[in-house]
Structure formats: C-alpha cells, structure tokens
Design an enzyme around this catalytic site. Structure first.
Site, PDB file in Angstrom:
ATOM      1  N   THR A  60       0.854  -1.182   0.000  1.00  0.00           N
ATOM      2  CA  THR A  60       0.000   0.000   0.000  1.00  0.00           C
ATOM      3  C   THR A  60       0.898   1.243   0.000  1.00  0.00           C
ATOM      4  O   THR A  60       2.073   1.159   0.376  1.00  0.00           O
ATOM      5  CB  THR A  60      -0.952  -0.007   1.209  1.00  0.00           C
ATOM      6  OG1 THR A  60      -0.182  -0.101   2.404  1.00  0.00           O
ATOM      7  CG2 THR A  60      -1.923  -1.186   1.126  1.00  0.00           C
TER       8      THR A  60
ATOM      9  N   THR B 204       1.595   4.401   1.619  1.00  0.00           N
ATOM     10  CA  THR B 204       2.445   4.885   2.715  1.00  0.00           C
ATOM     11  C   THR B 204       3.362   3.775   3.209  1.00  0.00           C
ATOM     12  O   THR B 204       4.541   4.016   3.496  1.00  0.00           O
ATOM     13  CB  THR B 204       1.586   5.426   3.880  1.00  0.00           C
ATOM     14  OG1 THR B 204       0.772   6.491   3.382  1.00  0.00           O
ATOM     15  CG2 THR B 204       2.446   5.938   5.021  1.00  0.00           C
ATOM     16  N   CYS B 205       2.831   2.571   3.286  1.00  0.00           N
ATOM     17  CA  CYS B 205       3.612   1.437   3.802  1.00  0.00           C
ATOM     18  C   CYS B 205       4.812   1.137   2.904  1.00  0.00           C
ATOM     19  O   CYS B 205       5.916   0.900   3.393  1.00  0.00           O
ATOM     20  CB  CYS B 205       2.718   0.203   3.921  1.00  0.00           C
ATOM     21  SG  CYS B 205       1.216   0.490   4.876  1.00  0.00           S
ATOM     22  N   SER B 206       4.600   1.157   1.595  1.00  0.00           N
ATOM     23  CA  SER B 206       5.655   0.795   0.649  1.00  0.00           C
ATOM     24  C   SER B 206       6.596   1.939   0.296  1.00  0.00           C
ATOM     25  O   SER B 206       7.763   1.714   0.029  1.00  0.00           O
ATOM     26  CB  SER B 206       5.036   0.255  -0.644  1.00  0.00           C
ATOM     27  OG  SER B 206       4.437  -0.997  -0.409  1.00  0.00           O
TER      28      SER B 206
END
Length: 169
Positions: free
Chosen positions: A58, A60-62
């Site tokens: 996703t 922000t996560c990546s």
C-alpha cells in the site's frame, strides 16, 4: 488485553505466520511454506522492534514506512536491536513477496503475518471497520515493552516511523 504500554510484559502465546527467506525460493514468484512464528518465545531474550502497517504493497507502507526501516537497519543493529519485524494482516505469502519486492533477501527484517489481525485486536490496535492492523510500533526488550505508540492520523509516521523508534532506543 488492553493497549500495551512501556513497562508491560509482552503477551504470552503471540504467534504469527511467517515464510522464512531461502535463496532457492528467492524469486518473488516463488512460494515458500508458511510456518508458525512464536514471537513470545523467540523474542523472550532479545531486543526487538516490531512495526505494524495496514497492508503490504500500500502507498504509505511501501513508499515511506518500510523503506525507513530498511535504510536504518544498521543504526538499529548498532543500538543493540536483535530483530526488526514488520507485521500486517496480509497472509504470509503476500508478506513474503513484499519482502522480496523490497529486496530484503534474507531475514534481516522479518515479514510477519497477523492473520485476521488477531494480535493487533488483542492489544486493541486493529481497525474494526476494515479488519486490518493499524499503523503502530513496539520495542520489546527481553520480554518488556519499552516503547509503544500508534498513529492516529492516516498516513502519518510520527509515532511508528523508523526515525522516531530509533530515537526511542
């Protein structure tokens, strides 16, 4: 169990799902075999940084969350951290592929699955509406929680980002 806070013991019987990295299964399309990872047992005598994301792959996560931990891994090790682990509600196959996609070609960062956000729900840090893990970070030092905080703003890394957690050590 209520939210974890500094001074609390890490809960007993916390088990995640994990696919250990192996060179022969190193391609992103290769599937390993998920195993149970008993975090309570494995972390009992170690210093651990665990950060949680709402989902692998996703934005922000990546783009921000995981890369901060990858880039700062030497600094975490220099501060005595034995294990850095990321957890999400995604299954172990997705978490394994996310690690490979980010060129973590060993178990220097553990990619753990919290199926159905079971652990996150026990500490009241899961999203009831989506069933996903929320964005948070914990530092566990020999079975004791020394840092625990959760993001309250969507996309924020003020409390769970690598820089903040590193500063807490």
């Amino acid at each position: 169990m209520p939210v974890l806070k500094p001074g609390d013991s890490f809960p007993p019987d916390v088990v995640f799902s994990h696919i250990p990295y192996t060179e022969e299964k190193g391609e992103i399309t290769a599937c390993g075999i998920p195993v149970s990872y008993n975090a309570s047992k494995e972390w009992a005598d170690k210093k651990v940084v665990l950060f949680s994301v709402p989902g692998a792959f996703t934005p922000t996560c990546s783009v921000s969350h995981l890369p901060g931990y990858i880039q700062n891994l030497p600094q975490f090790k220099a501060k005595g951290v034995d294990i850095v682990a990321v957890v999400a509600f995604n299954d172990a196959f997705v978490m394994s592929a996310w690690g490979k996609a980010n060129r973590v070609n060993d178990d220097s960062i553990l990619f753990l699955s919290d199926p159905d956000a079971k652990f996150s729900k026990t500490i009241d840090w899961a999203d009831d509406a989506s069933g996903r893990t929320k964005r948070y970070a914990l530092v566990i030092d020999h079975g004791k929680v020394t840092y625990a905080d959760i993001e309250t703003e969507r996309g924020s890394l003020q409390k769970s980002g690598a820089d903040t957690v590193l500063a807490s050590l």
